[in-house]
Design a protein around this motif. Structure first.
Motif, PDB file in Angstrom:
ATOM      1  N   GLY A  89      -3.059   4.082   7.655  1.00 26.05           N
ATOM      2  CA  GLY A  89      -4.251   4.014   6.820  1.00 26.05           C
ATOM      3  C   GLY A  89      -5.188   5.175   7.111  1.00 26.05           C
ATOM      4  N   LEU A  90      -5.929   5.610   6.094  1.00 24.95           N
ATOM      5  CA  LEU A  90      -6.920   6.663   6.292  1.00 24.95           C
ATOM      6  C   LEU A  90      -8.238   6.027   6.692  1.00 24.95           C
ATOM      7  N   PRO A  91      -8.854   6.456   7.776  1.00 22.21           N
ATOM      8  CA  PRO A  91     -10.091   5.833   8.258  1.00 22.21           C
ATOM      9  C   PRO A  91     -11.203   5.875   7.199  1.00 22.21           C
ATOM     10  N   GLY A  92     -11.968   4.793   7.132  1.00 18.95           N
ATOM     11  CA  GLY A  92     -13.112   4.738   6.248  1.00 18.95           C
ATOM     12  C   GLY A  92     -12.767   4.667   4.778  1.00 18.95           C
ATOM     13  N   SER A  93     -11.512   4.326   4.453  1.00 17.32           N
ATOM     14  CA  SER A  93     -11.098   4.282   3.054  1.00 17.32           C
ATOM     15  C   SER A  93     -11.012   2.841   2.570  1.00 17.32           C
ATOM     16  N   ALA A  94     -10.640   2.671   1.311  1.00 17.37           N
ATOM     17  CA  ALA A  94     -10.572   1.324   0.739  1.00 17.37           C
ATOM     18  C   ALA A  94      -9.349   0.560   1.215  1.00 17.37           C
ATOM     19  N   GLY A  95      -8.221   1.275   1.439  1.00 15.31           N
ATOM     20  CA  GLY A  95      -7.061   0.538   1.892  1.00 15.31           C
ATOM     21  C   GLY A  95      -5.763   1.295   1.732  1.00 15.31           C
TER      22      GLY A  95
END
Length: 770
Positions: free
Chosen positions: A103-109
């Motif tokens: 997952g990419l940090p600080g993203s929606a999902g």
């Protein structure tokens, strides 16, 4: 038609895209510590032929080809998504939540991909006006478009598409291939905290503008959603409120807006909303999802739930929900092990499981997500200068000049002193709050140029974009430009008496999850504006708001500009409008009421103190399809400012209207002439009227026209037959009654320049308006 300048900006944007690289997709997520799905079982580790990578094939064919190679576990893996931020941010009943692998940090999902078959992960970013960040110590800094309602106020589909392409490009270059954009709930409730994200009150305008924004995003190989489907008209009790509305009214209002946007934008996904509609949650509403969206409109993509909008497994899957998104906002991982069990025991058929996966795959194939994959965060390749030009052009065409007594604007070059008051106009411009929040690329690493004045968590922080109106004005005038914060009205009035011109910046911060209590500017700003205007008649008010506001001081000020939330180049755009470097051409996409008493619901429905399991009711049958200007027409009430209204620094004449039946609709032609002394743009509006409708008239067509002084242009428009029809719920068809139809050429919903009559025969169209 796209102007030369807009085309140039779009070409620069498209050339800046770096669409290269081959992705190595990670295996499915390992099982987390509580209730998360197990990794998908692969048939074999041996390489498989991939005929679905033939780009000459239709996306439907490609989806079927890959589906044949997938195990049940692999199919179901595509139906379950994880929230992708740190657990400290997460405030839900879910225990033992872990940050998802890849997952990419600080993203929606993220929805994990399947490396065996070359299926990319779905990396999701919150959106609407740009690549948004969940709140963290170091948010992602990206370009922000102006608010959706400002883009709607441009009445320029080419700008909406160019803006969509810009934010889609930044999403792609930031490692995302799904953007949670395409917000377009109609403005039924002016107090709605998310009106700033949407496209106004009219189904044609909202549908066209949002559809083109979606089309732009998806041109960058990024799936766009269309949201929030449907009738998500307020934030108060948004998780539980049950909006009741008859089918005919629904089809002729909010659903027509979604239908038009779907036809133009062809979104890969639709996001279903939190609320109930006619007794059923939107994300398990068989009528909304299966009947209207998939059957009647032929939607081929997938339906994802809003984050926290899923409530069941079997019922939701059978009602048309294809993907549970944003676990762990829901109470249970409904589409994890529970869905696998439901398919295995026959409560959800294997055919339906195939359909769910097929729709996700179609959405990805349709935008080229397989063929031009994303990988990681490549933000260093973003052309922020080119993107700033795109967002500034959007802002400049959507800012609306509401009042201009004695030609106070543009600012006189003879002015020696200009006083700016309020809204941190010395450093930046306001943006809307919530999941759509974008942080300026020229802001500090915290994303904040002003300390958070909300300071209560979500939907904060209250954020300003680093684009200073004061700095931009100083660069464009020979006047001495100074600033006061306006916290002391007496001091502000005293300073105003000494200035040649005063510009008061009035702000109304709105955000997701909260509605405003009324339509007044908060924090005694009305009293401040009144005091300043009494001290200096040459007072200009610049409003930075999320929607309509009342203006008790209107008669006392010389000029008013509605700047909405103007994005990361908003300060420059405001200054260019104020100085006349740009001629204002925005037109209101929503009616500004004179008071709450004029609304269908003077008191907001739903008790905000009710708990999550409550079932408050919302009665949309009060106005039905008569939203906004239609309600004011129907009830004979006079608004503060009407739908479609806006002034210019020049003058335009409309005339020569001719209209004839063509096909199943009406073709209308007319001429527009610039009768003033400076170049400018106007929005010619065509309304239609017939007996027996929900309101006296409907917007039928519009065209933005750019003219030099003395120049004229002939314009041809086509009125969609659905805007001449009523929806027959018994047969699911659009019916046009035989009779005379009035076609009106107008400058706003209340300013009719010319009317002609067209006789139409009785006609019946299918559910798609064909």
């Amino acid at each position: 038609m796209m102007t030369r300048g807009t085309r140039s900006l779009l070409n620069v944007l498209l050339r800046s895209a770096v669409l290269v690289g081959v992705i190595g997709v990670s295996p499915a997520l390992a099982q987390t510590t509580n209730n998360a799905p197990a990794a998908a079982a692969a048939k074999t580790d041996a390489p498989v032929a991939r005929p679905w990578m033939d780009t000459s094939l239709d996306p439907s064919v490609r989806a079927d080809l890959i589906l044949r190679e997938m195990t049940l576990d692999e199919k179901l893996q595509l139906t379950f998504g994880y929230f992708s931020t740190d657990a400290a941010w997460l405030k839900t009943p879910t225990k033992n939540w872990e940050f998802p692998k890849d997952g990419l940090p600080g993203s929606a999902g993220i929805v994990p991909g399947i490396a065996r078959l070359g299926i990319p992960s779905q990396w999701q970013t919150d959106a609407g006006v740009g690549v948004a960040s969940q709140r963290s110590a170091t948010p992602r800094l990206r370009t922000s478009l102006p608010s959706g309602i400002l883009t709607a106020a441009t009445w320029n589909p080419a700008l909406a598409e160019a803006g969509g392409a810009m934010i889609g490009n930044e999403a792609f270059l930031s490692g995302f291939n799904v953007q949670l954009a395409g917000g377009m709930n109609l403005l039924r409730e002016p107090r709605n905290g998310r009106n700033f994200e949407y496209g106004g009150e009219d189904p044609l305008l909202a549908g066209v503008m949002t559809g083109h924004a979606i089309k732009g995003i998806q041109s960058e190989h990024v799936v766009s959603t269309m949201k929030h489907y449907a009738f998500n008209g307020q934030e108060t009790n948004r998780f539980t409120i049950d909006h009741r509305i008859g089918e005919q009214a629904a089809r002729q209002s909010d659903l027509l807006a979604f239908q038009i946007a779907n036809e133009i934008g062809q979104p890969g996904s639709v996001m279903c909303s939190y609320n109930r509609v006619n007794g059923h949650y939107a994300c398990e509403n068989d009528w909304l999802l299966n009947t209207v969206l998939k059957k009647d409109w032929g939607f081929k993509g997938y339906v994802m739930s809003d984050w926290g909008a899923a409530h069941s497994t079997t019922e939701a899957a059978n009602a048309g929900l294809d993907q549970q998104s944003g676990w762990a906002f829901d109470r249970s991982p409904y589409f994890s092990e529970a869905l696998r069990e439901a398919v295995n025991n026959g409560h959800v058929s294997t055919a339906r499981a195939d359909d769910m996966a097929r729709r996700v795959l179609w959405g990805m194939f349709s935008v080229g997500a397989f063929d031009t994959p994303v990988r990681g965060d490549r933000a260093t390749t973003i052309d922020y200068a080119a993107h700033a030009a795109v967002t500034r052009s959007d802002a400049e065409e959507g800012i609306v000049l509401l009042k201009n007594d004695a030609n106070l604007l543009p600012l006189a070059k003879t002015a020696k002193s200009i006083l700016l008051i309020g809204a941190h106009a010395d450093v930046g411009v306001l943006s809307g709050g919530g999941s759509s929040q974008v942080y300026s690329p020229n802001a500090p690493t915290s994303g904040l140029i002003v300390p958070d004045e909300f300071n209560k968590g979500f939907p904060g922080p209250k954020t300003y974009h680093a684009s200073s109106p004061m700095t931009a004005l100083q660069a464009r005038t020979g006047a001495r430009v100074t600033y006061l914060d306006g916290k002391d009205p007496r001091a502000a009035a005293a300073a105003a008496r000494k200035a040649d011109i005063v510009i008061v910046f009035g702000e109304q911060w709105t955000g997701e999850s909260i509605d405003v209590p009324d339509l007044a500017l908060p924090d005694a700003q009305n009293a401040l504006i009144d005091a300043v205007a009494r001290a200096n008649r040459k007072t200009v008010v610049v409003l930075e708001t999320g929607g309509p506001v009342v203006m008790p001081w209107l008669s006392k000020v010389g000029a008013v500009i509605e700047a909405w939330y103007p994005g990361t180049a908003g300060g420059e755009a405001i200054a260019r409008i104020l100085t006349g470097e740009v001629n204002p051409s925005g037109r209101l996409p929503a009616t500004f009421p004179a008071s709450l008493s004029q609304l269908p619901r003077p008191v907001l429905e739903g008790d905000p103190k009710l708990d999550r399991d409550a079932h408050p009711m919302g009665n949309y049958d009060i106005e039905g399809a008569a939203i906004g200007y239609k309600w004011f027409d129907k009830t004979g009430r006079k608004p503060l400012f009407p739908f479609g209204y806006g002034l210019s620094y020049t003058r335009f004449a409309l005339g020569g209207l001719k209209a004839d039946a063509k096909g199943k609709g009406i073709a209308a032609t007319f001429a527009v002439r610039n009768t003033g002394s400076v170049a400018g743009k106007t929005v010619a509006q065509v309304y239609v009227a017939a007996p027996g409708w929900e309101a006296p008239k409907r917007l039928g067509a519009f065209k933005k026209v750019d003219l030099a002084p003395g120049a004229s242009q002939s314009v041809a428009t086509m009125i969609d037959p659905r805007l001449l029809a009523t929806f027959d719920t018994a047969t699911a068809t659009w019916t046009i009654a035989e009779g005379d139809y009035q076609v009106m050429l107008a400058d706003s919903a209340v300013s009719i320049a010319q009317t002609v009559t067209v006789h139409l025969p009785a006609q019946t169209l299918d559910s798609r308006g064909k």
